[in-house]
Design a protein around this motif. Structure first.
Motif, PDB file in Angstrom:
ATOM      1  N   HIS A   9       4.749 -26.407 -61.158  1.00  0.00           N
ATOM      2  CA  HIS A   9       4.875 -27.676 -61.973  1.00  0.00           C
ATOM      3  C   HIS A   9       6.228 -27.895 -62.448  1.00  0.00           C
ATOM      4  N   HIS A  11       7.581 -32.554 -62.530  1.00  0.00           N
ATOM      5  CA  HIS A  11       7.297 -34.119 -62.311  1.00  0.00           C
ATOM      6  C   HIS A  11       8.706 -33.991 -61.873  1.00  0.00           C
ATOM      7  N   HIS A 197      -3.704 -31.083 -67.037  1.00  0.00           N
ATOM      8  CA  HIS A 197      -2.660 -30.679 -68.349  1.00  0.00           C
ATOM      9  C   HIS A 197      -3.453 -30.586 -69.440  1.00  0.00           C
ATOM     10  N   HIS A 220      -0.187 -25.009 -67.941  1.00  0.00           N
ATOM     11  CA  HIS A 220       0.122 -24.668 -69.728  1.00  0.00           C
ATOM     12  C   HIS A 220      -0.691 -23.982 -70.263  1.00  0.00           C
ATOM     13  N   ASP A 275       8.402 -27.225 -65.301  1.00  0.00           N
ATOM     14  CA  ASP A 275       8.078 -28.778 -65.748  1.00  0.00           C
ATOM     15  C   ASP A 275       8.647 -29.519 -65.673  1.00  0.00           C
TER      16      ASP A 275
END
Ligand SMILES: [Zn+2]
Length: 330
Positions: A9, A11, A197, A220, A275
């Motif tokens: 995960h 970005h 998400h 999450h 993240d």
């Protein structure tokens, strides 16, 4: 303690090196030529913003990821960085529709990202795949339904070419998650694996909704702890959570009070991820270091990494290879 990491995960637009972004921003003329690095740096970090305003910070990296060269180089330099951190496999979130502001098509943007990933895999000891992200935009899923469907069909077209699946990202609480169900129904028909998400921003009820939509993992999912039935839904489905502890500190947790411990103790398959490295000022070694400080044992952390291997959108053979590397069998 193992020093090989899996990051499921991450970005791309939230994880770029600030110096690199600054230089590109000057080169592309998206900031005035006399902008100092300190002033630029200052625009990136949230100062108490919440919700949509917090997400507006992504405009800073996105301003310099609007041509093929920048998208390629962003992917390449990010993979170089995390390879040096010890990451051996990563799934990178990429929203093709966010890279069309200066005339690129979603397909051109995705191809640039794929080429950056392929070049990095050639040059560094890391494997990676892109997860294309549907985006939340505005108060209704209809606002950008056309763009999201375009992302869906592009994902089908390039699945298996450094593209491994789909996600839904952005500010989670804009509208009812169920409005996105038609996208995921179509993805399911086309055999595209996806994560969603859900339960990141205070709304645990999105967790059972995302599971009902067929998510293979949840981004999450931590607010599932609001209601035992939400946690039970995760356990019944057997799907893993992509937990990003440092990222969640924005929502009022500390490392010690973060629900990762409670979820793990209840039997949820937890993975540890970074993240948005730019905004979180973190990386995978830091996540593990902080979890160890709040009482996670080496065995528990290794289990999180092995959970990530199981949860990866990879073939069984590819997972076996990763497992061997993690357990130092080669
Ligand atoms: Zn995320």
């Amino acid at each position: 303690m193992n020093h090989k990491y899996i990051d499921l995960h991450l970005h791309i637009d939230g994880s770029l090196n600030v110096r690199w972004m600054y230089e590109r921003a000057l080169l592309r003329g998206v900031i005035p030529a006399d902008t100092t690095f300190a002033a630029y740096y200052d625009t990136i970090f949230p100062k108490g913003e919440q919700g949509d305003a917090l997400f507006a910070k992504f405009d800073v990296p996105l301003a310099v990821m609007q041509c093929e060269e920048d998208i390629h180089d962003a992917c390449y330099s990010l993979l170089k960085q995390i390879s040096e951190d010890g990451v051996i496999y990563a799934e990178l979130r990429f929203g093709p529709q966010l890279h069309t502001r200066k005339g690129l098509s979603q397909e051109q943007a995705l191809l640039a990202a794929i080429s950056g990933v392929k070049d990095a895999m050639r040059d560094f000891p890391i494997k990676a795949n892109i997860l294309n992200a549907f985006m939340h935009a505005g108060d209704s899923a209809r606002v950008n339904e056309k763009e999201n469907f375009e992302t869906l069909y592009l994902t089908r077209k390039y699945l298996g070419q450094c593209v491994a699946g789909l996600d839904l990202a952005g500010y989670e609480n804009n509208c009812d998650l169920n409005e996105y169900a038609p996208l995921f129904e179509e993805a399911r028909k086309l055999n595209i694996p996806y994560t969603i998400h859900a339960g990141e921003m205070g709304n645990g009820a999105n967790v059972p909704k995302a599971i009902a939509m067929g998510a293979k993992r949840l981004g999450h999912g931590i607010f599932a702890v609001q209601d035992p039935s939400y946690v039970q839904a995760i356990l019944d489905s057997g799907i893993p959570l992509e937990v990003c502890v440092t990222s969640n500190l924005y929502f009022g947790f500390t490392y010690a009070t973060h629900p990762i411990r409670e979820l793990m103790d209840k039997g949820v398959k937890v993975t540890v991820n970074s993240d948005d490295m730019t905004f979180c000022l973190n990386n995978m070694p830091y996540e593990f270091y902080m979890l160890k400080k709040v009482g996670f044992s080496d065995e528990e952390l290794l289990q999180c990494t092995l959970n990530a291997v199981d949860a990866a959108f990879l073939s069984d053979e590819e997972k076996q290879e990763l497992r061997k590397k993690i357990l130092n069998e080669e």
